[in-house]
Design an enzyme around this catalytic site. Structure first.
Site, PDB file in Angstrom:
ATOM      1  N   LYS A  78       0.988  -1.169   0.040  1.00  0.00           N
ATOM      2  CA  LYS A  78       0.074  -0.182   0.121  1.00  0.00           C
ATOM      3  C   LYS A  78       0.791   1.235  -0.004  1.00  0.00           C
ATOM      4  O   LYS A  78       1.915   1.145   0.570  1.00  0.00           O
ATOM      5  CB  LYS A  78      -0.836  -0.100   1.261  1.00  0.00           C
ATOM      6  CG  LYS A  78      -1.809   1.135   1.561  1.00  0.00           C
ATOM      7  CD  LYS A  78      -2.526   1.004   2.583  1.00  0.00           C
ATOM      8  CE  LYS A  78      -3.675   1.943   2.571  1.00  0.00           C
ATOM      9  NZ  LYS A  78      -4.664   1.966   3.750  1.00  0.00           N
ATOM     10  N   SER A 153      -9.535   2.004   2.987  1.00  0.00           N
ATOM     11  CA  SER A 153      -8.564   2.773   2.232  1.00  0.00           C
ATOM     12  C   SER A 153      -7.608   1.856   1.365  1.00  0.00           C
ATOM     13  O   SER A 153      -7.135   2.281   0.610  1.00  0.00           O
ATOM     14  CB  SER A 153      -7.988   3.790   2.988  1.00  0.00           C
ATOM     15  OG  SER A 153      -7.057   3.222   3.987  1.00  0.00           O
ATOM     16  N   SER A 177      -9.842  -0.380   7.234  1.00  0.00           N
ATOM     17  CA  SER A 177      -9.136  -0.312   6.004  1.00  0.00           C
ATOM     18  C   SER A 177      -8.535  -1.439   5.493  1.00  0.00           C
ATOM     19  O   SER A 177      -8.161  -1.513   4.190  1.00  0.00           O
ATOM     20  CB  SER A 177      -8.025   1.022   5.871  1.00  0.00           C
ATOM     21  OG  SER A 177      -8.995   2.201   5.657  1.00  0.00           O
TER      22      SER A 177
HETATM   23  N1  GLN Z   1     -13.103   4.607   6.505  1.00  0.00           N
HETATM   24  C1  GLN Z   1     -12.325   4.822   7.880  1.00  0.00           C
HETATM   25  C2  GLN Z   1     -12.088   6.412   7.566  1.00  0.00           C
HETATM   26  O1  GLN Z   1     -12.401   6.768   6.539  1.00  0.00           O
HETATM   27  C3  GLN Z   1     -11.111   4.274   8.043  1.00  0.00           C
HETATM   28  C4  GLN Z   1      -9.936   4.123   7.211  1.00  0.00           C
HETATM   29  C5  GLN Z   1      -8.839   3.428   7.554  1.00  0.00           C
HETATM   30  O2  GLN Z   1      -8.968   2.478   8.422  1.00  0.00           O
HETATM   31  N2  GLN Z   1      -7.527   3.839   7.307  1.00  0.00           N
HETATM   32  O3  GLN Z   1     -11.423   6.813   8.441  1.00  0.00           O
END
Ligand code: GLN
Length: 497
Positions: A78, A153, A177
């Site tokens: 990532k 994400s 994420s």
């Molecule tokens: N969807 C969550 C956010 O927008 C989690 C994102 C994540 O785990 N990096 O913060």
């Protein structure tokens, strides 16, 4: 031999070790395949020379007689992990062209274990989002239905594994994420206990929540990656757990309790079903496969027990105060001086900061910096930030009460299947609400997984979320592996891939 892209981590490592193929050949095959499927938007960077140099080095280690479970296996990271051999953007224009002078601990540990890096994977900007639509470099597409989001994400990671572009890759999970994109794309992912994987070299979003973890087709492959990635790094990450490295594959194929029959390997396992995870908020096409997966686990010997996580709903406001608060502080380093884009024209220092940050950060990141700055400001700190921290503690206590009655907790990873690209794009709150089932475990710092469990409307995948108590990753992987020995959801691939 199966085509290289159809092989998982274990199979490919074996084929390379036995000389049926080489790391260089595997890397070339997957680079070619990555180019063929560029339209999926999974990739942000390649460097063929760097990849082939790593693959040659792995082949040399094999020729010298070395054998490790990841030696020569191509994978990718990532774009939140900093890498010396590839640029790192965190999905943001702010870091366009940035090259780190060092590798993140997770990256260097996987390299030591022999993994070869194919490139960097798309993600929401600074990991803020759950659809990959917040990436400054365009969305990634769900290979099961390319008009739909892959989740986020860690969207690029999920897409690459689901579309057979890679056997495995890294992700990070701050509030879901890893688990949510794994669920949306039909792959397996695990977020370990907070502190298991070093955060050194992970571009920081919300430091008290950020955790790295692997995504792959099977729980067994995730266990192999996690074993290489995790372990103490206390000199470089002050929140790294000072707990010895573990073999996360040690319980795979073992019965839950000694003496259990092979037909019922999970006999004695108590699975807690929080009533709040099975209420009105979950789509019917998600609940049906989740219930069917639970029935399968019962067949394998597990017992289902009702538990409650009464503050589930509060996880959303609590997370969306704490995470932006930490983000607003972490992102202050991107000022056009220490780090990040600097505007071409400005009048004075303040104007330079304003223009650089307005140009470099996308709208969701700016929104979170404003929310975070507000909740931390004098006069609001007690009412918002401190209150949120207090409720966070209560959420963690609720889990301990639930774990008094069960060994693992199960439910959906997300309330719906993957939505259409463009949908919810102008509605931040609708995005935040979709995180309801992953946020509680994140706030408590618990390990969690998503395991492919079937399909919902439109043939889009559904994941079963499994949450364990602190440090129970090996047990979670054991349960997921037993499920995958009895089902074939994790081996299915989207049409055309
Ligand atoms: N969807 C969550 C956010 O927008 C989690 C994102 C994540 O785990 N990096 O913060």
């Amino acid at each position: 031999m199966k085509p290289i892209h159809e092989q998982g981590v274990a199979e490919l490592a074996q084929a390379i070790a036995e000389g049926q193929t080489s790391s260089v050949e595997a890397a070339q095959h997957l680079l070619e395949r990555a180019k063929q499927h560029q339209h999926l938007g999974a990739w942000l960077a390649f460097d063929e020379d760097a990849t082939l140099a790593q693959a040659k080095a792995a082949d040399a280690r094999i020729a010298a007689g070395e054998r490790t479970p990841l030696l020569g296996v191509p994978m990718a990271h990532k774009d939140i992990f900093v890498t010396r051999d590839f640029p790192t953007t965190a999905g943001s224009k702010m870091l366009e062209g940035y090259r780190s002078p060092f590798d993140a601990t997770v990256v260097s540990r996987l390299a030591q274990a022999g993994a070869v890096t194919l490139g960097k994977l798309n993600c929401d900007e600074f990991a803020m989002g759950g659809s990959n639509q917040n990436s400054a470099y365009g969305p990634a597409r769900n290979p099961w239905h390319t008009d739909h989001v892959p989740g986020g994400s860690s969207g690029g990671t999920a897409v690459a594994v689901a579309a057979r572009l890679l056997p495995a890759a890294t992700g990070t999970d701050t509030g879901g994420s890893i688990r949510q994109p794994a669920s949306f794309c039909g792959v397996t992912g695990i977020k370990p206990t907070y502190g298991r994987c070093s955060r050194y070299g992970m571009v920081a979003f919300a430091s008290s929540l950020d955790q790295a973890g692997p995504m792959a087709r099977s729980a067994a492959d995730c266990a192999t990656l996690l074993t290489a990635m995790a372990g103490p790094d206390i000199d470089r990450d002050s929140t790294s757990l000072d707990h010895p490295a573990e073999d996360y594959a040690r319980l795979l194929g073992q019965p839950w309790q000694a003496g259990a029959s092979t037909a019922q390997p999970l006999k004695g396992l108590r699975i807690g079903l929080p009533q709040e995870f099975f209420g009105d908020g979950v789509a019917a096409d998600v609940i049906a496969p989740v219930r069917a997966a639970l029935a399968e686990l019962e067949k394998l010997g597990a017992t289902l027990v009702d538990v409650s996580l009464p503050r589930t709903e509060l996880a959303i406001p609590v997370y969306y105060i704490i995470a932006p608060a930490e983000a607003s502080s972490n992102l202050s380093r991107f000022d056009g001086v220490k780090f990040g884009h600097r505007a071409a024209r400005y009048d004075d220092l303040l104007d330079m900061y304003k223009k650089s940050r307005s140009e470099g950060f996308g709208p969701e990141v700016q929104r979170r910096i404003m929310i975070g700055t507000y909740v931390l400001s004098h006069g609001y700190y007690d009412a918002y930030y401190l209150k949120a921290q207090q409720i966070r503690r209560l959420i963690a206590q609720d889990f301990q009460q639930a774990f008094a009655q069960c060994d693992v907790i199960a439910g959906p990873a997300a309330p719906t299947v993957a939505w259409k690209i463009g949908e919810k794009a102008d509605d931040p709150v609708a995005n935040y609400l979709a995180d309801i089932f992953t946020l509680p475990g994140s706030l408590a710092g618990l390990p969690g997984m998503s395991v492919p469990a079937g399909f919902g409307a439109g043939g889009l995948p559904v994941g079963l979320q499994l949450l364990g108590n602190y440090l129970k990753e090996a047990e979670l992987l054991q349960v997921a592996h037993a499920f995958q020995q009895a089902t074939d959801w994790h081996t299915q691939s989207p049409e055309g891939f």
